[in-house]
Design an enzyme around this catalytic site. Structure first.
Site, PDB file in Angstrom:
ATOM      1  N   ASN A   8      29.301  30.729  37.997  1.00 15.01           N
ATOM      2  CA  ASN A   8      29.791  30.218  39.283  1.00 15.01           C
ATOM      3  C   ASN A   8      29.279  31.149  40.383  1.00 15.01           C
ATOM      4  O   ASN A   8      29.771  32.258  40.537  1.00 15.01           O
ATOM      5  CB  ASN A   8      31.325  30.189  39.257  1.00 15.01           C
ATOM      6  CG  ASN A   8      31.904  29.588  40.534  1.00 15.01           C
ATOM      7  OD1 ASN A   8      31.158  29.242  41.461  1.00 15.01           O
ATOM      8  ND2 ASN A   8      33.212  29.475  40.581  1.00 15.01           N
ATOM      9  N   ARG A  89      28.247  25.933  38.062  1.00 14.27           N
ATOM     10  CA  ARG A  89      29.160  25.097  38.846  1.00 14.27           C
ATOM     11  C   ARG A  89      28.478  24.789  40.177  1.00 14.27           C
ATOM     12  O   ARG A  89      27.936  25.689  40.827  1.00 14.27           O
ATOM     13  CB  ARG A  89      30.446  25.881  39.104  1.00 14.27           C
ATOM     14  CG  ARG A  89      31.381  25.156  40.020  1.00 14.27           C
ATOM     15  CD  ARG A  89      32.462  26.071  40.535  1.00 14.27           C
ATOM     16  NE  ARG A  89      33.370  25.327  41.363  1.00 14.27           N
ATOM     17  CZ  ARG A  89      34.001  25.848  42.405  1.00 14.27           C
ATOM     18  NH1 ARG A  89      33.821  27.104  42.744  1.00 14.27           N
ATOM     19  NH2 ARG A  89      34.821  25.111  43.114  1.00 14.27           N
ATOM     20  N   HIS A 178      37.313  20.132  42.721  1.00 12.87           N
ATOM     21  CA  HIS A 178      37.972  20.555  41.482  1.00 12.87           C
ATOM     22  C   HIS A 178      37.828  19.521  40.362  1.00 12.87           C
ATOM     23  O   HIS A 178      38.667  19.446  39.460  1.00 12.87           O
ATOM     24  CB  HIS A 178      39.488  20.805  41.692  1.00 12.87           C
ATOM     25  CG  HIS A 178      39.814  21.730  42.812  1.00 12.87           C
ATOM     26  ND1 HIS A 178      40.661  21.387  43.853  1.00 12.87           N
ATOM     27  CD2 HIS A 178      39.408  22.975  43.074  1.00 12.87           C
ATOM     28  CE1 HIS A 178      40.754  22.391  44.696  1.00 12.87           C
ATOM     29  NE2 HIS A 178      39.995  23.374  44.257  1.00 12.87           N
ATOM     30  N   ARG A 238      44.634  26.317  54.275  1.00  5.85           N
ATOM     31  CA  ARG A 238      44.072  25.100  54.862  1.00  5.85           C
ATOM     32  C   ARG A 238      45.170  24.113  55.227  1.00  5.85           C
ATOM     33  O   ARG A 238      46.185  24.033  54.534  1.00  5.85           O
ATOM     34  CB  ARG A 238      43.098  24.422  53.893  1.00  5.85           C
ATOM     35  CG  ARG A 238      41.910  25.285  53.542  1.00  5.85           C
ATOM     36  CD  ARG A 238      40.915  24.491  52.709  1.00  5.85           C
ATOM     37  NE  ARG A 238      39.877  25.356  52.184  1.00  5.85           N
ATOM     38  CZ  ARG A 238      39.591  25.479  50.888  1.00  5.85           C
ATOM     39  NH1 ARG A 238      40.258  24.791  49.987  1.00  5.85           N
ATOM     40  NH2 ARG A 238      38.631  26.289  50.507  1.00  5.85           N
ATOM     41  N   GLU A 384      37.819  25.599  33.729  1.00  5.88           N
ATOM     42  CA  GLU A 384      36.598  24.953  34.215  1.00  5.88           C
ATOM     43  C   GLU A 384      35.362  25.486  33.481  1.00  5.88           C
ATOM     44  O   GLU A 384      34.403  24.761  33.240  1.00  5.88           O
ATOM     45  CB  GLU A 384      36.453  25.207  35.725  1.00  5.88           C
ATOM     46  CG  GLU A 384      37.473  24.417  36.524  1.00  5.88           C
ATOM     47  CD  GLU A 384      37.822  25.036  37.858  1.00  5.88           C
ATOM     48  OE1 GLU A 384      38.463  26.106  37.877  1.00  5.88           O
ATOM     49  OE2 GLU A 384      37.455  24.460  38.885  1.00  5.88           O
TER      50      GLU A 384
END
Ligand code: ADP
Length: 398
Positions: A8, A89, A178, A238, A384
């Site tokens: 990643n 990723r 995601h 956020r 992941e």
């Protein structure tokens, strides 16, 4: 047995995990942070050890060289030939990719063309891919897209009600995020279903970035994140969804530029913005326990937005058979989970098992609803990286 690396790459970091496949055994993992600095931090975990060194790392290629050299020095691998595939990723795959793909010129140019939709991330993924290609020129690499799982949405679930020319000309629409995590969780969730045919799931990936996805028959039906990670539920920093005119009004009233307001909505809002305390949910939770009114409001707001989406997706799916909590907050915070579940309890007839909820943290998996609950609620730690390793193995080595 073949070694496969899941990677990643961020704008200033490279995270990696080396697997023995197809057994899915983790051989080592680590991260190079502060790339571009003389005091970059390289941490590697293997066997029961954790080594950290501070070294100069001028770019991603140097970071990758350091990682691979360390693997040999520490006898984790015998030679670079031991690594048979690398999976990366990739945050934004746009409408081009509904599954993982080998990196080739076509993949590269499509990921590059999507940079405007995810400037920091997609640029970093290309730099990361090039860095691995330089050091491991003959090893096949694949791209695993965070958006791919969400490509099964209907047009009415991904189209924004803006002038249609923006949708057509600029591909402004919902892509979600995601996706690799939601796909993993939808697969893991199956073992909790009483009837495999009734597999409507609402999956809550609640990390510092967070999204909720509705799935049926293992496919994404709807997801909360939008064009960028700013959309959907309220997050640590956020806003999530709100009246879009807030943007205009703040600009009109403060004279701030759109870039500054956009940054505030991404980095200074959410739990941090409302509480004024921290971007870490643990700090907000502690402040709320001590009676801080804005911390209490922040958590109530957070919980209600989650309940809104669960309610919306319950309707979208025509019911629900399983609710899954996962990621940093979803796996670790009994208080945040309870706050969200309390908001859906009455309408959806769900019943929280408070004892199980308190005890299912830090990597533990299990059911946190009572047998009398109309919908089963579970906590499942996400993974992941294993999905990236699986795709790399399946595409390159099977
Ligand atoms: P991301 O991958 O988006 O950075 P993570 O899934 O790692 O996010 O989640 C990070 C967030 O999860 C932290 O900011 C914090 O709010 C929360 N978190 C992490 N660990 C814990 C914990 N042990 N207890 C409660 N909350 C936690």
């Amino acid at each position: 047995m073949k070694k496969v690396m899941a990677v990643n790459c961020g704008s200033s970091s490279v995270k990696f995990k080396l697997y023995e496949m197809p057994e899915e055994t983790v051989i080592c993992s680590g991260i190079v942070e502060r790339i571009g600095h003389d005091d970059a931090i390289f941490t590697i975990k293997y066997e029961d050890k954790k080594d950290t060194v501070i070294i100069p790392v001028k770019d991603h290629a140097v970071a990758v060289e350091n990682v691979l050299n360390a693997l040999i020095e520490k006898s984790i691998i015998k030679s670079l030939d031991d690594i048979k595939a690398v999976g990366h990723r990739v945050v934004q795959g746009g409408a081009y990719f509904d599954k993982s793909e080998p990196w080739n010129d076509d993949t590269y140019s499509k990921v590059e063309s999507l940079i405007p939709l995810a400037p920091l991330h997609n640029k970093a993924h290309l730099v990361g891919y090039n860095a691995f290609k330089k050091v491991l020129p003959n090893v096949p690499q694949i791209a695993v897209f965070d958006t791919a799982f969400h490509q099964s949405m209907d047009a009415e679930d991904y189209t924004f009600p803006i002038p249609y020319e923006y949708t057509e000309k600029y591909q402004i629409r919902r892509y979600g995020a995601h996706g690799t995590s939601h796909k993993y969780l939808s697969q893991e969730g199956r073992k909790y279903l009483e009837n495999p045919e009734n597999d409507r799931m609402i999956i809550c990936h609640l990390g510092s970035g967070a999204s909720i996805t509705a799935t049926r028959h293992g496919k994404c039906v709807a997801t909360s994140m939008g064009l960028t990670p700013l959309g959907g539920i309220m997050m640590n920093t956020r806003t999530g969804d709100m009246d879009p005119s807030v943007f205009y009004q703040i600009q009109a009233m403060t004279g701030k530029g759109y870039e500054e307001i956009f940054q505030e909505m991404n980095k200074k809002s959410g739990l941090l913005g409302v509480s004024g305390i921290s971007n870490d949910s643990r700090d907000v939770e502690n402040a709320a326990k001590n009676g801080d009114p804005r911390a209490i409001l922040a958590i109530k707001l957070w919980a209600r937005r989650i309940a809104d989406y669960i309610g919306q997706y319950y309707v979208r799916l025509g019911g629900c058979d399983l609710i899954i909590f996962s990621a940093g907050i979803g796996e670790n915070s009994s208080e945040f989970r309870e706050a969200a579940i309390k908001n859906i309890e009455e309408a959806l007839n769900v019943r929280l098992d408070e004892e199980a909820n308190k005890n299912t943290n830090r990597g533990k998996e299990g059911i946190i609803s009572l047998p009398s609950s109309k919908i089963k609620i579970v906590v499942i730690p996400t993974d992941e990286e294993v999905m990236i390793a699986r795709d790399a193995y399946d595409i390159c080595l099977k």
